[in-house]
Motif scaffolding. Structure first.
Motif, PDB file in Angstrom:
ATOM      1  N   SER A   1     -16.526  41.329  38.472  1.00  0.00           N
ATOM      2  CA  SER A   1     -16.598  42.584  37.732  1.00  0.00           C
ATOM      3  C   SER A   1     -15.209  43.206  37.609  1.00  0.00           C
ATOM      4  N   GLY A   2     -14.844  43.619  36.383  1.00  0.00           N
ATOM      5  CA  GLY A   2     -13.551  44.232  36.126  1.00  0.00           C
ATOM      6  C   GLY A   2     -12.578  43.333  35.413  1.00  0.00           C
ATOM      7  N   ASP A   3     -12.776  42.016  35.468  1.00  0.00           N
ATOM      8  CA  ASP A   3     -11.919  41.093  34.723  1.00  0.00           C
ATOM      9  C   ASP A   3     -12.276  41.151  33.241  1.00  0.00           C
ATOM     10  N   THR A   4     -11.261  41.002  32.404  1.00  0.00           N
ATOM     11  CA  THR A   4     -11.480  40.981  30.958  1.00  0.00           C
ATOM     12  C   THR A   4     -11.127  39.591  30.433  1.00  0.00           C
ATOM     13  N   VAL A   5     -12.079  38.979  29.750  1.00  0.00           N
ATOM     14  CA  VAL A   5     -11.860  37.642  29.192  1.00  0.00           C
ATOM     15  C   VAL A   5     -11.942  37.722  27.679  1.00  0.00           C
ATOM     16  N   GLU A   6     -11.343  36.712  27.050  1.00  0.00           N
ATOM     17  CA  GLU A   6     -11.385  36.615  25.582  1.00  0.00           C
ATOM     18  C   GLU A   6     -11.976  35.263  25.211  1.00  0.00           C
ATOM     19  N   VAL A   7     -13.024  35.306  24.368  1.00  0.00           N
ATOM     20  CA  VAL A   7     -13.669  34.095  23.868  1.00  0.00           C
ATOM     21  C   VAL A   7     -13.096  33.794  22.491  1.00  0.00           C
ATOM     22  N   VAL A   8     -12.576  32.574  22.331  1.00  0.00           N
ATOM     23  CA  VAL A   8     -11.936  32.159  21.086  1.00  0.00           C
ATOM     24  C   VAL A   8     -12.682  30.939  20.535  1.00  0.00           C
ATOM     25  N   ILE A   9     -12.992  30.999  19.247  1.00  0.00           N
ATOM     26  CA  ILE A   9     -13.621  29.860  18.568  1.00  0.00           C
ATOM     27  C   ILE A   9     -12.682  29.429  17.458  1.00  0.00           C
ATOM     28  N   ALA A  10     -12.122  28.249  17.590  1.00  0.00           N
ATOM     29  CA  ALA A  10     -11.130  27.768  16.634  1.00  0.00           C
ATOM     30  C   ALA A  10     -11.699  27.755  15.227  1.00  0.00           C
ATOM     31  N   GLY A  11     -10.903  28.255  14.300  1.00  0.00           N
ATOM     32  CA  GLY A  11     -11.319  28.287  12.906  1.00  0.00           C
ATOM     33  C   GLY A  11     -12.182  29.475  12.564  1.00  0.00           C
ATOM     34  N   HIS A  12     -12.524  30.296  13.520  1.00  0.00           N
ATOM     35  CA  HIS A  12     -13.379  31.469  13.272  1.00  0.00           C
ATOM     36  C   HIS A  12     -12.736  32.698  13.915  1.00  0.00           C
ATOM     37  N   PRO A  13     -11.637  33.209  13.343  1.00  0.00           N
ATOM     38  CA  PRO A  13     -10.939  34.355  13.949  1.00  0.00           C
ATOM     39  C   PRO A  13     -11.802  35.603  14.032  1.00  0.00           C
ATOM     40  N   ASP A  14     -12.784  35.727  13.146  1.00  0.00           N
ATOM     41  CA  ASP A  14     -13.628  36.914  13.181  1.00  0.00           C
ATOM     42  C   ASP A  14     -14.571  36.925  14.374  1.00  0.00           C
ATOM     43  N   LEU A  15     -14.716  35.762  15.029  1.00  0.00           N
ATOM     44  CA  LEU A  15     -15.583  35.690  16.199  1.00  0.00           C
ATOM     45  C   LEU A  15     -14.807  35.876  17.510  1.00  0.00           C
ATOM     46  N   ARG A  16     -13.486  36.028  17.405  1.00  0.00           N
ATOM     47  CA  ARG A  16     -12.700  36.256  18.622  1.00  0.00           C
ATOM     48  C   ARG A  16     -13.125  37.590  19.246  1.00  0.00           C
ATOM     49  N   GLN A  17     -13.360  37.590  20.533  1.00  0.00           N
ATOM     50  CA  GLN A  17     -13.868  38.805  21.159  1.00  0.00           C
ATOM     51  C   GLN A  17     -13.393  38.910  22.600  1.00  0.00           C
ATOM     52  N   LYS A  18     -12.903  40.132  22.937  1.00  0.00           N
ATOM     53  CA  LYS A  18     -12.562  40.442  24.327  1.00  0.00           C
ATOM     54  C   LYS A  18     -13.724  41.191  24.958  1.00  0.00           C
ATOM     55  N   THR A  19     -14.032  40.848  26.190  1.00  0.00           N
ATOM     56  CA  THR A  19     -15.159  41.483  26.871  1.00  0.00           C
ATOM     57  C   THR A  19     -14.872  41.573  28.361  1.00  0.00           C
ATOM     58  N   THR A  20     -15.266  42.666  28.967  1.00  0.00           N
ATOM     59  CA  THR A  20     -15.035  42.902  30.392  1.00  0.00           C
ATOM     60  C   THR A  20     -16.312  42.654  31.176  1.00  0.00           C
ATOM     61  N   LEU A  21     -16.174  41.943  32.265  1.00  0.00           N
ATOM     62  CA  LEU A  21     -17.342  41.664  33.085  1.00  0.00           C
ATOM     63  C   LEU A  21     -17.920  42.965  33.622  1.00  0.00           C
ATOM     64  N   SER A  22     -19.208  43.144  33.424  1.00  0.00           N
ATOM     65  CA  SER A  22     -19.886  44.346  33.900  1.00  0.00           C
ATOM     66  C   SER A  22     -20.071  44.275  35.406  1.00  0.00           C
ATOM     67  N   ILE A  23     -20.642  45.333  35.962  1.00  0.00           N
ATOM     68  CA  ILE A  23     -20.877  45.363  37.391  1.00  0.00           C
ATOM     69  C   ILE A  23     -21.842  44.275  37.828  1.00  0.00           C
ATOM     70  N   ASP A  24     -22.667  43.788  36.855  1.00  0.00           N
ATOM     71  CA  ASP A  24     -23.585  42.678  37.145  1.00  0.00           C
ATOM     72  C   ASP A  24     -22.956  41.327  36.871  1.00  0.00           C
ATOM     73  N   GLY A  25     -21.683  41.327  36.446  1.00  0.00           N
ATOM     74  CA  GLY A  25     -21.001  40.067  36.190  1.00  0.00           C
ATOM     75  C   GLY A  25     -21.305  39.460  34.841  1.00  0.00           C
ATOM     76  N   GLU A  26     -21.808  40.243  33.891  1.00  0.00           N
ATOM     77  CA  GLU A  26     -22.172  39.720  32.573  1.00  0.00           C
ATOM     78  C   GLU A  26     -21.090  40.046  31.550  1.00  0.00           C
ATOM     79  N   ILE A  27     -21.007  39.199  30.508  1.00  0.00           N
ATOM     80  CA  ILE A  27     -20.126  39.440  29.374  1.00  0.00           C
ATOM     81  C   ILE A  27     -20.939  39.332  28.100  1.00  0.00           C
ATOM     82  N   SER A  28     -20.389  39.907  27.043  1.00  0.00           N
ATOM     83  CA  SER A  28     -21.042  39.810  25.732  1.00  0.00           C
ATOM     84  C   SER A  28     -20.318  38.766  24.900  1.00  0.00           C
ATOM     85  N   VAL A  29     -21.051  37.770  24.412  1.00  0.00           N
ATOM     86  CA  VAL A  29     -20.472  36.647  23.683  1.00  0.00           C
ATOM     87  C   VAL A  29     -21.010  36.638  22.256  1.00  0.00           C
TER      88      VAL A  29
END
Length: 413
Positions: free
Chosen positions: A31-59
């Protein structure tokens, strides 16, 4: 998109700082780390998300995914399982819409911001700091402004040597001034005059300042004594004048009383003559008028004599009260000065001790003879482990470093 092109794009995205996770594969997200999900060829799907207190991210295209306690490799593998097969609609340069499907090799994930690290204790700016991969405790302390060697386990602000020297000089000057006042007051009370006002040695103060302070107090005492003596001379003169006037009025009153007695006898003779028909009525009236005038003058002179006596007594009392009141005022001021001197001496001693401590600590830090005590507190799989470390120890996100400067030996000295 060909597999070769996809591999090239993924390799490009994972190069340099974007692929710092390659060096941190052992690190587990929390919880508290921020990750970025990258999909090659799809820049509009690039998304940064921070792990919630439950350890979940939004993809994108998937929604919530549990990432807590996973390494980047584990998370990438998990996304490569759940995201492929998801249709993605795109528009080309001509505005035509097409549908494609995500290939597992197109998916990458990286940490863009780690949980902060924390420094607590003897540093200038304690608190959280941004974590950078490979950060050592030495680097974190430098970012925090260096070791705070003067706090001495208290809430006092950082005191620099220059400020301490300034405080020392200020307290020394005030102490010299109040000691000179004390000398002046005691000398005045004991009747010693300027001879009793002698300088005291005040540590940290130039002798010239002490002499100047004493000179001012001597001058003030001389002025005060001169004013008091002038006031006494004036009051003595007023007492003498009032006594002389009283005596003059008493003599005058005695003569007027004799004249009043003569006028009364004259009135009695004229009455007898008037009764025998040997004196005119006008003569009797004139004698009565003269008797009334003599009586009035005698009363006025008596009143003036009493007033002169009161003036003499009032000035005599003022003359006596002058010394008494000055003694009372001096004793009251002396009491305040004694308390002030004691307070300033305590402040002076405290400032000297702080100056010695700060000088010794800085000297030992510069020569390397005194090292800070560093304790690293790290969370490891729901457990917290504390261990003694050195300044070259590499930190991990979420680490807490307790810093203590061992000043006990210096304070004992």
């Amino acid at each position: 998109m060909s597999s070769l092109l996809r591999s090239s794009v993924v390799a490009l995205l994972c190069s340099g700082s974007l692929c710092a996770a390659a060096e941190q594969e052992a690190y587990r997200l929390t919880s508290g780390d921020t990750v970025e999900v990258v999909i090659a060829g799809h820049p509009d799907l690039r998304q940064k998300t921070t792990l919630s207190i439950d350890g979940e991210i939004s993809v994108p295209l998937v929604g919530s995914v549990v990432a807590g306690d996973l390494t980047l490799t584990d998370l990438r593998a998990k996304l490569q399982q759940v995201m492929p097969g998801k249709p993605v609609r795109q528009r080309n340069a001509e505005g035509k819409e097409s549908t494609s499907f995500i290939d597992p090799s197109e998916i990458s994930v990286q940490v863009v911001e780690y949980r902060p690290v924390y420094l607590n204790g003897d540093v200038a700016k304690p608190g959280e700091q941004i974590y950078r991969p490979g950060m050592t405790i030495r680097q974190a302390v430098a970012v925090a402004g260096g070791f705070d060697v003067v706090k001495l386990r208290s809430n006092n602000p950082l005191v620099e040597l220059a400020e301490l020297r300034s405080d020392l000089a200020s307290v020394s000057s005030e102490l010299a001034f109040n000691q000179a006042r004390e000398k002046r007051l005691r000398s005045d009370l004991n009747g010693q005059g300027a001879a009793g006002v002698k300088p005291d040695n005040v540590p940290g103060l130039q002798p010239g300042i002490t002499r100047d302070t004493i000179s001012l107090e001597v001058e003030q005492l001389a002025t005060t004594l001169s004013d008091v003596e002038n006031e006494k001379v004036y009051l003595r003169r007023q007492v003498t004048k009032a006594e002389e006037r009283r005596r003059t009025l008493v003599d005058q009153q005695q003569k007027e009383t004799e004249g009043l007695q003569a006028d009364a006898e004259d009135l009695e003779r004229v009455r007898e003559l008037y009764g025998k028909g040997l004196a005119a009525a006008g003569r009797l009236t004139d004698v009565r008028r003269a008797l009334l005038l003599s009586s009035t003058r005698a009363l006025q002179t008596g009143a003036q004599a009493l007033q002169s006596e009161r003036d003499r007594d009032d000035n005599a009392r003022k003359l006596q009260h002058l010394d008494d009141q000055r003694k009372i005022d001096n004793l009251k001021e002396l009491e305040e000065v004694i308390v002030r001197v004691a307070t300033l001496r305590a402040k002076l001693q405290s400032a000297k001790e702080k100056l010695v401590v700060v000088g010794n600590v800085r000297s030992q830090l510069l020569t390397g003879s005194m090292r800070p005590e560093l304790t690293l507190v790290r969370a490891n799989r729901k457990q917290r482990i504390s261990s003694r470390v050195d300044e070259e120890t590499e930190m991990l996100p979420g680490d807490v470093v307790e810093i203590k400067i061992p000043l006990d030996s210096i304070l004992r000295d």
